[in-house]
Design a protein around this motif. Structure first.
Motif, PDB file in Angstrom:
ATOM      1  N   UNK A  30     -32.621   0.062 -15.191  1.00 28.58           N
ATOM      2  CA  UNK A  30     -31.386  -0.480 -15.747  1.00 28.58           C
ATOM      3  C   UNK A  30     -31.310  -1.807 -16.434  1.00 28.58           C
ATOM      4  N   UNK A  31     -31.969  -2.363 -15.846  1.00 33.08           N
ATOM      5  CA  UNK A  31     -31.676  -3.936 -16.380  1.00 33.08           C
ATOM      6  C   UNK A  31     -32.805  -4.102 -17.698  1.00 33.08           C
ATOM      7  N   UNK A  32     -33.907  -3.823 -17.890  1.00 39.02           N
ATOM      8  CA  UNK A  32     -34.738  -3.685 -18.809  1.00 39.02           C
ATOM      9  C   UNK A  32     -34.498  -2.860 -19.978  1.00 39.02           C
ATOM     10  N   UNK A  33     -34.200  -2.057 -19.726  1.00 38.27           N
ATOM     11  CA  UNK A  33     -33.178  -0.707 -20.533  1.00 38.27           C
ATOM     12  C   UNK A  33     -32.871  -0.900 -21.917  1.00 38.27           C
ATOM     13  N   UNK A  34     -31.659  -1.951 -21.300  1.00 39.20           N
ATOM     14  CA  UNK A  34     -30.909  -2.410 -22.469  1.00 39.20           C
ATOM     15  C   UNK A  34     -30.962  -3.996 -22.432  1.00 39.20           C
ATOM     16  N   UNK A  35     -30.402  -4.219 -23.092  1.00 35.06           N
ATOM     17  CA  UNK A  35     -30.462  -6.029 -24.126  1.00 35.06           C
ATOM     18  C   UNK A  35     -29.423  -6.176 -25.051  1.00 35.06           C
ATOM     19  N   UNK A  36     -29.079  -7.045 -25.322  1.00 31.63           N
ATOM     20  CA  UNK A  36     -27.878  -7.895 -25.792  1.00 31.63           C
ATOM     21  C   UNK A  36     -28.711  -8.143 -27.128  1.00 31.63           C
ATOM     22  N   UNK A  37     -28.883  -8.241 -28.399  1.00 29.24           N
ATOM     23  CA  UNK A  37     -29.047  -8.238 -29.580  1.00 29.24           C
ATOM     24  C   UNK A  37     -29.238  -9.614 -29.771  1.00 29.24           C
ATOM     25  N   UNK A  38     -27.703  -9.982 -29.497  1.00 30.34           N
ATOM     26  CA  UNK A  38     -27.746 -11.184 -30.598  1.00 30.34           C
ATOM     27  C   UNK A  38     -28.008 -11.807 -29.940  1.00 30.34           C
ATOM     28  N   UNK A  39     -29.314 -12.825 -30.370  1.00 35.01           N
ATOM     29  CA  UNK A  39     -29.840 -14.157 -29.823  1.00 35.01           C
ATOM     30  C   UNK A  39     -28.721 -15.050 -29.501  1.00 35.01           C
ATOM     31  N   UNK A  40     -27.077 -15.557 -29.635  1.00 35.59           N
ATOM     32  CA  UNK A  40     -26.136 -16.253 -29.271  1.00 35.59           C
ATOM     33  C   UNK A  40     -25.937 -15.831 -27.962  1.00 35.59           C
ATOM     34  N   UNK A  41     -25.939 -14.440 -27.630  1.00 29.69           N
ATOM     35  CA  UNK A  41     -25.438 -14.689 -26.272  1.00 29.69           C
ATOM     36  C   UNK A  41     -26.170 -13.983 -24.984  1.00 29.69           C
ATOM     37  N   UNK A  42     -27.514 -14.378 -25.304  1.00 29.54           N
ATOM     38  CA  UNK A  42     -28.928 -14.390 -24.428  1.00 29.54           C
ATOM     39  C   UNK A  42     -28.672 -14.805 -22.879  1.00 29.54           C
ATOM     40  N   UNK A  43     -27.398 -15.598 -22.832  1.00 32.00           N
ATOM     41  CA  UNK A  43     -27.207 -16.128 -21.872  1.00 32.00           C
ATOM     42  C   UNK A  43     -27.076 -15.060 -20.489  1.00 32.00           C
TER      43      UNK A  43
ATOM     44  N   UNK B 230     -39.425  -3.629 -21.970  1.00 35.31           N
ATOM     45  CA  UNK B 230     -40.072  -3.014 -23.013  1.00 35.31           C
ATOM     46  C   UNK B 230     -39.820  -2.954 -23.918  1.00 35.31           C
ATOM     47  N   UNK B 231     -40.733  -2.286 -25.013  1.00 35.82           N
ATOM     48  CA  UNK B 231     -40.320  -2.514 -26.198  1.00 35.82           C
ATOM     49  C   UNK B 231     -39.379  -1.366 -27.015  1.00 35.82           C
ATOM     50  N   UNK B 232     -38.895  -0.627 -26.278  1.00 33.59           N
ATOM     51  CA  UNK B 232     -37.880   0.587 -26.531  1.00 33.59           C
ATOM     52  C   UNK B 232     -36.422   0.311 -26.027  1.00 33.59           C
ATOM     53  N   UNK B 233     -36.256  -1.349 -25.364  1.00 31.53           N
ATOM     54  CA  UNK B 233     -34.774  -1.223 -24.876  1.00 31.53           C
ATOM     55  C   UNK B 233     -33.303  -0.393 -25.787  1.00 31.53           C
ATOM     56  N   UNK B 234     -32.477  -0.330 -25.033  1.00 27.97           N
ATOM     57  CA  UNK B 234     -31.506  -0.508 -26.427  1.00 27.97           C
ATOM     58  C   UNK B 234     -30.612  -1.136 -26.502  1.00 27.97           C
ATOM     59  N   UNK B 235     -30.399  -1.116 -27.556  1.00 25.83           N
ATOM     60  CA  UNK B 235     -28.485  -2.215 -26.666  1.00 25.83           C
ATOM     61  C   UNK B 235     -27.422  -2.420 -26.590  1.00 25.83           C
ATOM     62  N   UNK B 236     -27.448  -3.253 -25.689  1.00 22.14           N
ATOM     63  CA  UNK B 236     -26.272  -3.572 -24.116  1.00 22.14           C
ATOM     64  C   UNK B 236     -24.659  -2.983 -25.205  1.00 22.14           C
ATOM     65  N   UNK B 237     -24.311  -2.170 -25.357  1.00 18.28           N
ATOM     66  CA  UNK B 237     -23.134  -2.240 -25.728  1.00 18.28           C
ATOM     67  C   UNK B 237     -21.860  -1.702 -24.982  1.00 18.28           C
ATOM     68  N   UNK B 238     -20.244  -1.469 -24.933  1.00 19.96           N
ATOM     69  CA  UNK B 238     -19.298  -1.896 -24.568  1.00 19.96           C
ATOM     70  C   UNK B 238     -19.834  -0.267 -23.502  1.00 19.96           C
ATOM     71  N   UNK B 239     -20.210   1.083 -24.550  1.00 20.93           N
ATOM     72  CA  UNK B 239     -20.623   2.460 -23.806  1.00 20.93           C
ATOM     73  C   UNK B 239     -21.641   2.128 -23.667  1.00 20.93           C
TER      74      UNK B 239
END
Length: 435
Positions: free
Chosen positions: A85-98, A34-43
């Motif tokens: 749930x998996x595709x909706x959230x994503x870590x934005x910093x590519x360094x942690x892309x793993x 999805x193009x509207x994914x949200x940043x994955x944070x602790x919250x």
């Protein structure tokens, strides 16, 4: 009815099916990436991990009689929730892309677990049980049995965790036939916990070292890279690529061992499970003398049930044992590739081709045994296995590196001993030596 009228009807029907297929593909693309994914944070991680609730609900129900219909009803909702749930959230910093990729792999494994728990009418049985009304105490087998529920937790939660976290199937009927390596750690609980805690630290340091080393190579970035350096002569180029392929493989092995040891600390330390339920993850791969032995004993069996559920069992229904062989490796290839795709990586067929090649290699070993009456083994078997794992396997590593694996961190840089201490010290030493 004239031929022209029939063709007109066929064209209309064909147009409907094409429209449906295109709409399905558009929905799949929008759902999986999805193009509207949200940043994955602790919250937001609370919501990103909420699919674990239906997964462990089905795990609980699979240990309760008369829940087959209810489990089947929950399955589609669970699968859709895992994907969303998996595709909706994503870590934005590519360094942690793993970690985006690992979340994708965990999603596929979760889907396989949910399917396994849902589609077996009799539920998930322990060794020694004939039905869910039995108890493991009636077993006459000497194999390790799944542990009793922890008194520290409510009975319903303990049951759900006990079966839901039994990935390898040790002590469960679905794990029958899986290779269990010889125990190499103490069986006494306190000594086991101490040795395993030390092992976690050791494997963490190895993962940190190999992961950091890849990042220091020329051209390794979060956007791409290669293990084949064209400025080198062909022989040296492939010696270097083989070394980097081994480096990547060791990173995977030590990373899996680290998480396996952490899980065993939780199982033995918190849930009071027997250390016998946590045998070594795999035998020593370097001692393997055939490709079949490598994949059935040398490599880890943690995802064995995942690949059987997603490909092995369906393949067996279609084409018997050969279908099971190819279905298992096709499922393994798709597991790795679709998992990366769910994590935001572009699709690359080389990973799938690598795993399919392993099935052809094992089939060749079976044909050799049928023709000669002898198993593949000895030094020739080791060389044969190395061709497939160390040779053909480089296409798999190259695929990952080309999509930025070499420039992404498994261990966060702020706490990385290799990045902050080891490699800076080596650079200073080299600079002093060359001066």
């Amino acid at each position: 009815m004239s031929i022209e009228s029939l063709l007109h009807i066929i064209n209309i029907q064909w147009g409907h099916w094409v429209h449906i297929a295109n709409a399905t593909a558009d929905w799949a693309r929008a759902t999986l990436q999805p193009s509207d994914y949200a940043p994955l944070t602790w919250r937001s991680n609370i919501f990103a991990s909420s699919y674990l609730i239906p997964v462990f609900t089905i795990a609980y129900l699979t240990r309760r009689p008369g829940t087959y219909a209810l489990r089947l009803c929950l399955l589609p909702l669970t699968v859709l929730m895992i994907i969303r749930c998996t595709t909706r959230y994503r870590i934005e910093d590519p360094t942690y892309g793993w970690y985006n990729w690992l979340r994708g792999l965990a999603a596929i494994a979760g889907i396989a677990r949910a399917i396994h728990f849902a589609v077996v009418p009799e539920g998930t049985l322990k060794l020694g049980e004939e039905s869910l009304h039995d108890t493991p105490a009636r077993s006459k087998t000497s194999a390790p049995r799944a542990g009793n529920r922890s008194s520290q937790l409510p009975a319903w939660l303990s049951d759900a965790l006990e079966v839901g976290l039994a990935i390898r199937g040790v002590g469960w009927k679905f794990g029958h036939g899986a290779h269990v390596p010889e125990v190499r750690l103490p069986v006494e609980r306190s000594a086991y916990l101490k040795r395993t805690a030390v092992s976690v630290l050791q494997t963490l340091l190895w993962v940190d070292f190999f992961d950091s080393f890849l990042e220091t190579l020329p051209g390794m970035t979060v956007d791409g890279g290669t293990i084949f350096f064209q400025n080198l002569s062909p022989i040296f180029r492939y010696l270097v690529s083989t070394g980097l392929h081994l480096c990547t493989g060791l990173t995977v092995i030590y990373g899996l061992e680290m998480w396996y040891d952490i899980a065993s600390l939780i199982g033995v330390g918190l849930f009071h499970q027997s250390p016998a339920l946590w045998p070594p993850m795999h035998d020593i791969p370097s001692r393997i003398t055939s490709l079949h032995e490598f994949w059935s004993k040398g490599w880890h069996q943690i995802l064995r049930d995942t690949f059987l559920v997603l490909g092995g069992y369906p393949g067996q229904r279609i084409a018997g044992n050969i279908g099971m062989l190819f279905g298992t490796f096709i499922a393994s290839g798709l597991f790795h590739e679709i998992g990366l795709y769910l994590g935001g990586a572009p699709f690359d067929a080389r990973v799938l081709l690598f795993f399919i090649a392993q099935a052809f290699g094992i089939l060749a070993e079976k044909i050799f045994k049928a023709l000669t009456g002898r198993r593949v083994g000895g030094w020739a078997g080791t060389v044969w296995a190395a061709i497939f794992v160390l040779g053909i396997g480089q296409m798999c590593t190259e695929s990952w590196i080309a999509r930025g694996a070499g420039g992404r961190a498994l261990v966060p840089p702020p706490v990385s001993v290799a990045r902050r201490i080891v490699f800076p010290a080596l650079r200073r030493l080299l600079a002093t030596t060359s001066a």
